[in-house]
Design a protein around this motif. Sequence first.
Motif, PDB file in Angstrom:
ATOM      1  N   LEU A 199      20.386  78.095  71.972  1.00 40.95           N
ATOM      2  CA  LEU A 199      19.419  77.030  71.683  1.00 40.95           C
ATOM      3  C   LEU A 199      18.039  77.618  71.422  1.00 40.95           C
ATOM      4  N   ASP A 200      17.676  78.614  72.203  1.00 39.50           N
ATOM      5  CA  ASP A 200      16.375  79.267  72.048  1.00 39.50           C
ATOM      6  C   ASP A 200      16.263  79.983  70.700  1.00 39.50           C
ATOM      7  N   LYS A 201      17.373  80.497  70.190  1.00 36.29           N
ATOM      8  CA  LYS A 201      17.364  81.200  68.896  1.00 36.29           C
ATOM      9  C   LYS A 201      17.525  80.240  67.715  1.00 36.29           C
ATOM     10  N   LEU A 202      18.400  79.239  67.870  1.00 34.37           N
ATOM     11  CA  LEU A 202      18.742  78.350  66.758  1.00 34.37           C
ATOM     12  C   LEU A 202      17.675  77.292  66.478  1.00 34.37           C
ATOM     13  N   LEU A 203      17.249  76.573  67.485  1.00 27.68           N
ATOM     14  CA  LEU A 203      16.393  75.412  67.259  1.00 27.68           C
ATOM     15  C   LEU A 203      15.060  75.735  66.587  1.00 27.68           C
ATOM     16  N   PRO A 204      14.392  76.846  66.898  1.00 29.24           N
ATOM     17  CA  PRO A 204      13.149  77.156  66.188  1.00 29.24           C
ATOM     18  C   PRO A 204      13.349  77.405  64.683  1.00 29.24           C
TER      19      PRO A 204
END
Length: 157
Positions: A102-107
């Motif tokens: 989530l930390d890598k994908l969402l941004p």
Amino acid sequence: MQVCFDLLIPKTCFGDDSPFQEEFAYWGDESFSLDPPRYVWKEEVKFKKQAMPEHMLKYIPSKVNISGWIYLSLENNALEIWEKSVNEPSFDESPLMLKEVLDKLLPLLSEWVVIFELNGDQIDNVYQMNESTLLDKIETALNWKNEPEGFLAWHKS
């Protein structure tokens, strides 16, 4: 706690820069897409592509146009591992792969929806938030000391 954890993301994020890899079935020298398609991240976090449940449509904000998006449901125990890390001080599973994806994908996305649905049908609140607020919200929801809450979180830049 029984939780369905789903992502609703634009189909365009499945290009060359996507953190997800499609899983394939192999027969001899040929590879075939699974039906329904499944996507993995670092062999640790697995999602299954599926049709969005009808009851979920009423929670999607009108500001978010989800046509052409993909609905992914978490298939493995990545959320349970995250839950244990929040509630059991002696539990040391690092890194937390679902949190990391989530930390890598969402941004990378200008729009996204994350669904944290209790008991397969409980959405208590809908929130607009950014990625870091979402990660904090998930940890709060996973904490056994807090009242369970199902929610839909969305973001639009």
